[in-house]
Every structure is written in structure tokens, then in C-alpha cells.
Design a protein around this motif. Structure first.
Motif, mmCIF file in Angstrom:
data_model
loop_
_atom_site.group_PDB
_atom_site.id
_atom_site.type_symbol
_atom_site.label_atom_id
_atom_site.label_comp_id
_atom_site.label_asym_id
_atom_site.label_seq_id
_atom_site.Cartn_x
_atom_site.Cartn_y
_atom_site.Cartn_z
ATOM 1 N N PRO A 43 0.829 -1.213 0.000
ATOM 2 C CA PRO A 43 0.000 0.000 0.000
ATOM 3 C C PRO A 43 0.863 1.263 0.000
ATOM 4 O O PRO A 43 1.935 1.313 0.607
ATOM 5 C CB PRO A 43 -0.785 -0.108 1.312
ATOM 6 C CG PRO A 43 -0.692 -1.537 1.732
ATOM 7 C CD PRO A 43 0.608 -2.036 1.201
ATOM 8 N N ALA A 44 0.394 2.280 -0.697
ATOM 9 C CA ALA A 44 1.038 3.597 -0.653
ATOM 10 C C ALA A 44 0.599 4.278 0.631
ATOM 11 O O ALA A 44 -0.581 4.590 0.809
ATOM 12 C CB ALA A 44 0.628 4.422 -1.866
ATOM 13 N N THR A 45 1.542 4.492 1.526
ATOM 14 C CA THR A 45 1.198 4.890 2.888
ATOM 15 C C THR A 45 2.044 6.058 3.361
ATOM 16 O O THR A 45 3.277 6.019 3.273
ATOM 17 C CB THR A 45 1.407 3.706 3.850
ATOM 18 O OG1 THR A 45 0.706 2.569 3.360
ATOM 19 C CG2 THR A 45 0.897 4.035 5.231
ATOM 20 N N ALA A 80 -4.373 2.052 3.552
ATOM 21 C CA ALA A 80 -3.002 1.974 4.071
ATOM 22 C C ALA A 80 -2.829 0.832 5.070
ATOM 23 O O ALA A 80 -1.698 0.440 5.369
ATOM 24 C CB ALA A 80 -2.631 3.295 4.741
ATOM 25 N N LEU A 81 -3.933 0.322 5.596
ATOM 26 C CA LEU A 81 -3.854 -0.683 6.655
ATOM 27 C C LEU A 81 -3.794 -2.097 6.090
ATOM 28 O O LEU A 81 -4.585 -2.462 5.215
ATOM 29 C CB LEU A 81 -5.051 -0.558 7.594
ATOM 30 C CG LEU A 81 -5.141 0.713 8.435
ATOM 31 C CD1 LEU A 81 -6.367 0.673 9.329
ATOM 32 C CD2 LEU A 81 -3.888 0.881 9.289
ATOM 33 N N ILE A 82 -2.891 -2.884 6.635
ATOM 34 C CA ILE A 82 -2.771 -4.309 6.305
ATOM 35 C C ILE A 82 -3.331 -5.107 7.477
ATOM 36 O O ILE A 82 -2.837 -4.984 8.604
ATOM 37 C CB ILE A 82 -1.300 -4.697 6.068
ATOM 38 C CG1 ILE A 82 -0.726 -3.919 4.884
ATOM 39 C CG2 ILE A 82 -1.164 -6.205 5.840
ATOM 40 C CD1 ILE A 82 0.774 -4.122 4.706
ATOM 41 N N VAL A 101 -1.994 -2.920 10.500
ATOM 42 C CA VAL A 101 -0.760 -2.147 10.622
ATOM 43 C C VAL A 101 -0.577 -1.329 9.357
ATOM 44 O O VAL A 101 -0.904 -1.767 8.246
ATOM 45 C CB VAL A 101 0.466 -3.067 10.867
ATOM 46 C CG1 VAL A 101 0.664 -4.042 9.716
ATOM 47 C CG2 VAL A 101 1.729 -2.248 11.114
ATOM 48 N N SER A 102 -0.069 -0.107 9.530
ATOM 49 C CA SER A 102 0.283 0.771 8.416
ATOM 50 C C SER A 102 1.775 1.045 8.493
ATOM 51 O O SER A 102 2.258 1.619 9.476
ATOM 52 C CB SER A 102 -0.501 2.090 8.504
ATOM 53 O OG SER A 102 0.007 3.036 7.589
ATOM 54 N N GLY A 127 6.850 6.273 11.964
ATOM 55 C CA GLY A 127 5.630 6.531 11.207
ATOM 56 C C GLY A 127 4.729 5.321 11.077
ATOM 57 O O GLY A 127 3.607 5.423 10.555
ATOM 58 N N THR A 128 5.208 4.134 11.553
ATOM 59 C CA THR A 128 4.353 2.936 11.554
ATOM 60 C C THR A 128 3.229 3.121 12.568
ATOM 61 O O THR A 128 3.445 3.633 13.675
ATOM 62 C CB THR A 128 5.175 1.685 11.896
ATOM 63 O OG1 THR A 128 6.183 1.488 10.909
ATOM 64 C CG2 THR A 128 4.297 0.449 11.956
ATOM 65 N N VAL A 129 2.038 2.705 12.191
ATOM 66 C CA VAL A 129 0.871 2.800 13.074
ATOM 67 C C VAL A 129 0.222 1.424 13.190
ATOM 68 O O VAL A 129 -0.059 0.763 12.187
ATOM 69 C CB VAL A 129 -0.168 3.808 12.533
ATOM 70 C CG1 VAL A 129 -1.391 3.865 13.459
ATOM 71 C CG2 VAL A 129 0.449 5.193 12.385
ATOM 72 N N PHE A 130 -0.008 1.000 14.416
ATOM 73 C CA PHE A 130 -0.695 -0.257 14.699
ATOM 74 C C PHE A 130 -2.103 0.068 15.216
ATOM 75 O O PHE A 130 -2.263 0.948 16.067
ATOM 76 C CB PHE A 130 0.060 -1.065 15.747
ATOM 77 C CG PHE A 130 1.492 -1.328 15.377
ATOM 78 C CD1 PHE A 130 1.835 -2.438 14.631
ATOM 79 C CD2 PHE A 130 2.496 -0.451 15.762
ATOM 80 C CE1 PHE A 130 3.149 -2.679 14.279
ATOM 81 C CE2 PHE A 130 3.811 -0.678 15.416
ATOM 82 C CZ PHE A 130 4.151 -1.800 14.664
ATOM 83 N N VAL A 131 -3.086 -0.629 14.704
ATOM 84 C CA VAL A 131 -4.483 -0.397 15.088
ATOM 85 C C VAL A 131 -5.047 -1.703 15.632
ATOM 86 O O VAL A 131 -4.959 -2.749 14.976
ATOM 87 C CB VAL A 131 -5.322 0.069 13.880
ATOM 88 C CG1 VAL A 131 -6.767 0.325 14.301
ATOM 89 C CG2 VAL A 131 -4.709 1.314 13.254
ATOM 90 N N LYS A 132 -5.607 -1.634 16.836
ATOM 91 C CA LYS A 132 -6.228 -2.817 17.447
ATOM 92 C C LYS A 132 -7.613 -2.443 17.956
ATOM 93 O O LYS A 132 -7.766 -1.500 18.742
ATOM 94 C CB LYS A 132 -5.356 -3.369 18.573
ATOM 95 C CG LYS A 132 -5.878 -4.675 19.162
ATOM 96 C CD LYS A 132 -4.783 -5.497 19.844
ATOM 97 C CE LYS A 132 -4.099 -4.771 20.962
ATOM 98 N NZ LYS A 132 -3.172 -5.681 21.700
ATOM 99 N N HIS A 133 -8.589 -3.194 17.511
ATOM 100 C CA HIS A 133 -9.992 -2.901 17.803
ATOM 101 C C HIS A 133 -10.554 -3.987 18.718
ATOM 102 O O HIS A 133 -10.348 -5.180 18.488
ATOM 103 C CB HIS A 133 -10.777 -2.846 16.496
ATOM 104 C CG HIS A 133 -12.247 -2.678 16.668
ATOM 105 N ND1 HIS A 133 -12.825 -1.502 17.094
ATOM 106 C CD2 HIS A 133 -13.277 -3.552 16.478
ATOM 107 C CE1 HIS A 133 -14.133 -1.650 17.147
ATOM 108 N NE2 HIS A 133 -14.435 -2.890 16.781
#
Length: 464
Positions: A43-45, A80-82, A101-102, A127-133
Motif C-alpha cells: 500500500p502507498a502509505t 493503508a492498513l494491512i 498495521v500501516s 511513522g508505523t501505526v498499529f491499530v487494534k480494535h
């Protein structure tokens, strides 16, 4: 119905790695394009999505402003998120979790790849971003009825550190609002018998730093032994995550697909194809190793799965805090009562572990660790005596009976607060108590290790 089932791709147990290994052993190829990849392009991030580059600036007030989701209400992740999953999740009071993760590919950064390590921790670009829901099943009679609780974001900053924030969902799921300080909420959950309540803990930004330390590498879940697994990607393709991530160039090295099957994988508690030791050590790695490692908390043992068992200082090793138990060990072979690791994960009191966001017992984890301890060779150990009456406040005299299941056991007791020894009175009949007393007891039998001491305190109120 929750959207988590729509948006999080499902992990599938499979034999993909074995199939790949068999193919590569015959062909000797670096990669086999005939087997589809779960990801075909990176992804282009942009770095940080919509988040600030450090915790020195205020984060967005709403989840919809972070850039993580294109449609927040529908929980539609940004391009952007994988999405990913791990072999063994940290216990989070029974909540279901989705993960993305981005990893930045643009924005002028020279380092845009993960520094891969077959063992130990990965290092992620700034600049890496982790997302947990997080969602909770709010109706145990219907597994698809879930409530959104929170979505957490963890950012890698330019100094090699991380910072985290949490967003608490509104009741109508229209958006989630920034949590400014830690808070708890009582959840109401329907059961077959009616309703039960459960406390949910929302962490503060400072709480995030308690576990996401520099010693632990900042990022906890993404490492080889967790990511090395099959995953059903949004395309519907099932592939090993390491293989797919390598294919789109996320790593700083080009992994040989023939090596993937040799990399470690943590074992789930229910995976009976893995040994009891493997499963127990995997559990300790996930739930304890972010603190219990060299340079971490004040303790003697190393909970990391990558460390060989004989070097972990787990079995028969003294502890710094013995909780008042004689011969206390981190893990005491065949002695569940003197194993401090088990004692602490079995508690919700002040000694509980993990110490944060731990409001309910992980009964599966407790049972796993207990079974492993009982499987370790060691002397026979007596269970502590049982009291017929719990301590507390009383006005009238009481009689307390003591009992042990093991035949021919002698129970010795004291009522003066001292530790019972074999020289103290032997229990023969219920003990009469009519004044404030701490009753302590211990079991003895030839050929067995004596039990730990147990006690109950009976307080008698002064009658006017």
C-alpha cells in the motif's frame, strides 16, 4: 451484528507451510508464483496516517480523524492498513480483537522497511501505526451480538520509541472518542441465566508505556513467532503472513520461503498438536515476557519463548516476593501451591499478573499453567487443609472444621498467629472459637512435602 466479522479476515489453521516446504524441497526454488500470495502489492502509505509524530502533540479527538478508517461507523479500514493476526493473543478479559498495521512507504523517510529478526524483536520504521480494535460479546446466548468497546493506536516515533492512545466507542457506533485518562466501565452481559456484569478497563496514554517499553522493543505482538501463521487475506487467499509480507517488500531482507517452516511459532492453549510445555511457555511469553526479561522488571526469570527453557530461570528458581509461602518458586515442579507464576495469574487482587487491564481470570491460561506444573517431575505434595467456614465478622461463637482429601493426613494448627509445625496440636474435632482469632493450619504426611500454610481470621464484635 458486529462488523468485526465483516472487516477482520479470518485466520485458518492449515498445512500451507508444509505444502510449501514439500514443493521447495523438490524444486529448490526461492519462491513459487504458482501458489498465490495473500498480498500482491504494498500500500502507498504516509507516515503516521493522521496522527502526530510524537506524544508531544495532541492526538485527534475522534477516531474518524486519525486516518485509520475510511468509514468509521462501518469500521472500513483505510487502504493503508494491512490486516493481520497472531498465533497467540494476550488475554484481554474475553474481548475479540481485530488488528491492522500501516507501514510508511512514502513521506521522504529513508527507512521504510521492517528490520526482520528470526528471533527476538522486529524494529519498525518511524511513522508505523498499529491499530487494534476491541469488541465484547454482549449476549452469550448469541455469539454474533457484540458491543464495540475501544480502538487503540500505537505509533512508532522518530526516536525509536512508541506512544499509544485509545478511543472509546460511542453507544451508537457513530465514532469513538479519545480517552484522556484511564477509566473503567461496568458492562452488562446477557447469559442463559439472566445477566452478569463485567468491568472493562480503558487504559490511559501513560498506561500504554507501562507495557510498551523500550526494553520489550516497544511493539509487543508483531514478531516472527507470532506472525508466522496462515491468514485469510481480504482477497480471500490463504497464505502465510511472513510469505506475503516478504513478497511485497516489507522486510529489510529477502526471506527464503524454504526457511519459513523452520521459524518458531507460538502455540495456542488448545493446540493439542503441540506439547504441554510449548503451550505453557507460549502463554508466559505473551502474557509475561514484556516485563519479565533481562533488563525488565525486578525478577530472576526470563519469560521469552526464544530463550531455552533451561536458561529461563523458571523451574525451581527462587522468587524475590514469596507472598509468605515457604519454598516459593517461579514454577515449583508438581507443586501448584508454591508456584508464584500460577498464584499471580490466578488472582484478581493486588498481586495479580498482568497488573493492568486484567479484570477477569483467564481460566484457560490458569488451567494450562496448572497442568504443566503438575506434569513436571517432583515429589508428592499435600494440598492445604480446607476450612468449613470462611473468616469474617461474627457475634456468636463458631465451630470450624478442617479437612484434607488425602487419607492418613495429619493437620496441625495454631490459634496464636504462629506458623504451625509438627509440634503443634493435631486437628481431631471442630475447633470452637469465641474471640478474635487467626486460625492457621498445615497438612503433614510421611513421604509427602508438607502443605503450605492456610489461614482464616475470625473477628468478634463487642456486643453492647
Amino acid at each position: 451484528m458486529s462488523d468485526i466479522g465483516k472487516r477482520q479476515t479470518k485466520s485458518l489453521p492449515g498445512l500451507l507451510l508444509l505444502i510449501l516446504g514439500a514443493i521447495f524441497s523438490q524444486t529448490g526454488a526461492q519462491a513459487n508464483p504458482a501458489i498465490p500470495y495473500g498480498l500482491t502489492s504494498r500500500p502507498a502509505t504516509q507516515p503516521y496516517l493522521g496522527m502526530p509524530p510524537s506524544d508531544q502533540k495532541a492526538p485527534p479527538r475522534l477516531l474518524s480523524q486519525t486516518g485509520a478508517f475510511t468509514d468509521t461507523r462501518e469500521l472500513t479500514p483505510s487502504d493503508a492498513l494491512i490486516p493481520y493476526d497472531i498465533n497467540l493473543p494476550f488475554y484481554s478479559d474475553g474481548a475479540m480483537k481485530s488488528r491492522w498495521v500501516s507501514i510508511p512507504s512514502q513521506g521522504g523517510f529513508t527507512n521504510i522497511r521492517i528490520r526482520f529478526a528470526a528471533t527476538g524483536e522486529w524494529q519498525f520504521p518511524a511513522g508505523t501505526v498499529f491499530v487494534k480494535h476491541f469488541e465484547m460479546n454482549s449476549d452469550e446466548t448469541q455469539t454474533n451480538v457484540r458491543r464495540r468497546l475501544e480502538t487503540r493506536l500505537l505509533m512508532c516515533d522518530a526516536k525509536g520509541g512508541v506512544y499509544g492512545v485509545s478511543y472509546k466507542w460511542r453507544p451508537d457506533n457513530s465514532d469513538a472518542e479519545l480517552v484522556s485518562s484511564n477509566l473503567t466501565e461496568t458492562l452488562s452481559i446477557r447469559t442463559t441465566m439472566g445477566f452478569r456484569t463485567q468491568t472493562w478497563y480503558y487504559p490511559s496514554r501513560q498506561d500504554c508505556k507501562t507495557c510498551h517499553t523500550s526494553t520489550a522493543g516497544g511493539v509487543l505482538g508483531l514478531k516472527t513467532r507470532q506472525i508466522n501463521r496462515d491468514f485469510c487475506f481480504p482477497s480471500g487467499t490463504v497464505d502465510n503472513q511472513l510469505r506475503s509480507w516478504n513478497h511485497i517488500g516489507l522486510f529489510d531482507v529477502d526471506l527464503k520461503e524454504t526457511d519459513l517452516a523452520s521459524y518458531a511459532r507460538l502455540a495456542a492453549a488448545k493446540d493439542l498438536n503441540r506439547s504441554l510445555e510449548d503451550r505453557a511457555r507460549s502463554y508466559l511469553d505473551v502474557n509475561c515476557a514484556y516485563c519479565h526479561r533481562p533488563g525488565g522488571t525486578v525478577a530472576y526469570f526470563d519469560a521469552r519463548y526464544d530463550t531455552q527453557l533451561e536458561r529461563q530461570n523458571l523451574i525451581n528458581v527462587h522468587v524475590l516476593i514469596d507472598e509468605g509461602l515457604d519454598r516459593a518458586r517461579v514454577i515449583s515442579p508438581n507443586d501448584t501451591w508454591r508456584s508464584i507464576a500460577l498464584l499471580r495469574i490466578s488472582s484478581l487482587e493486588g498481586l495479580k499478573m498482568p497488573p493492568l487491564a486484567h479484570e477477569t481470570l483467564d481460566q484457560q491460561g490458569v488451567n494450562l499453567l496448572r497442568s504443566w506444573i503438575q506434569s513436571l517431575p517432583g515429589p508428592k505434595v499435600l494440598a492445604p487443609p480446607e476450612f468449613s467456614l470462611k473468616g469474617g465478622q461474627f457475634q456468636l461463637p463458631v465451630k470450624v472444621a478442617l479437612h484434607c482429601d488425602e487419607p492418613d493426613t495429619e493437620i496441625h494448627y495454631t490459634i496464636d498467629g504462629s506458623a504451625p509445625t509438627i509440634s503443634d496440636p493435631v486437628y481431631l474435632e471442630p475447633i470452637s472459637i469465641d474471640e478474635s482469632t487467626t486460625l492457621r493450619a498445615r497438612a503433614y504426611k510421611s513421604g509427602y512435602v508438607k502443605s503450605i500454610i492456610v489461614q482464616e481470621t475470625f473477628v468478634f464484635s463487642t456486643r453492647s
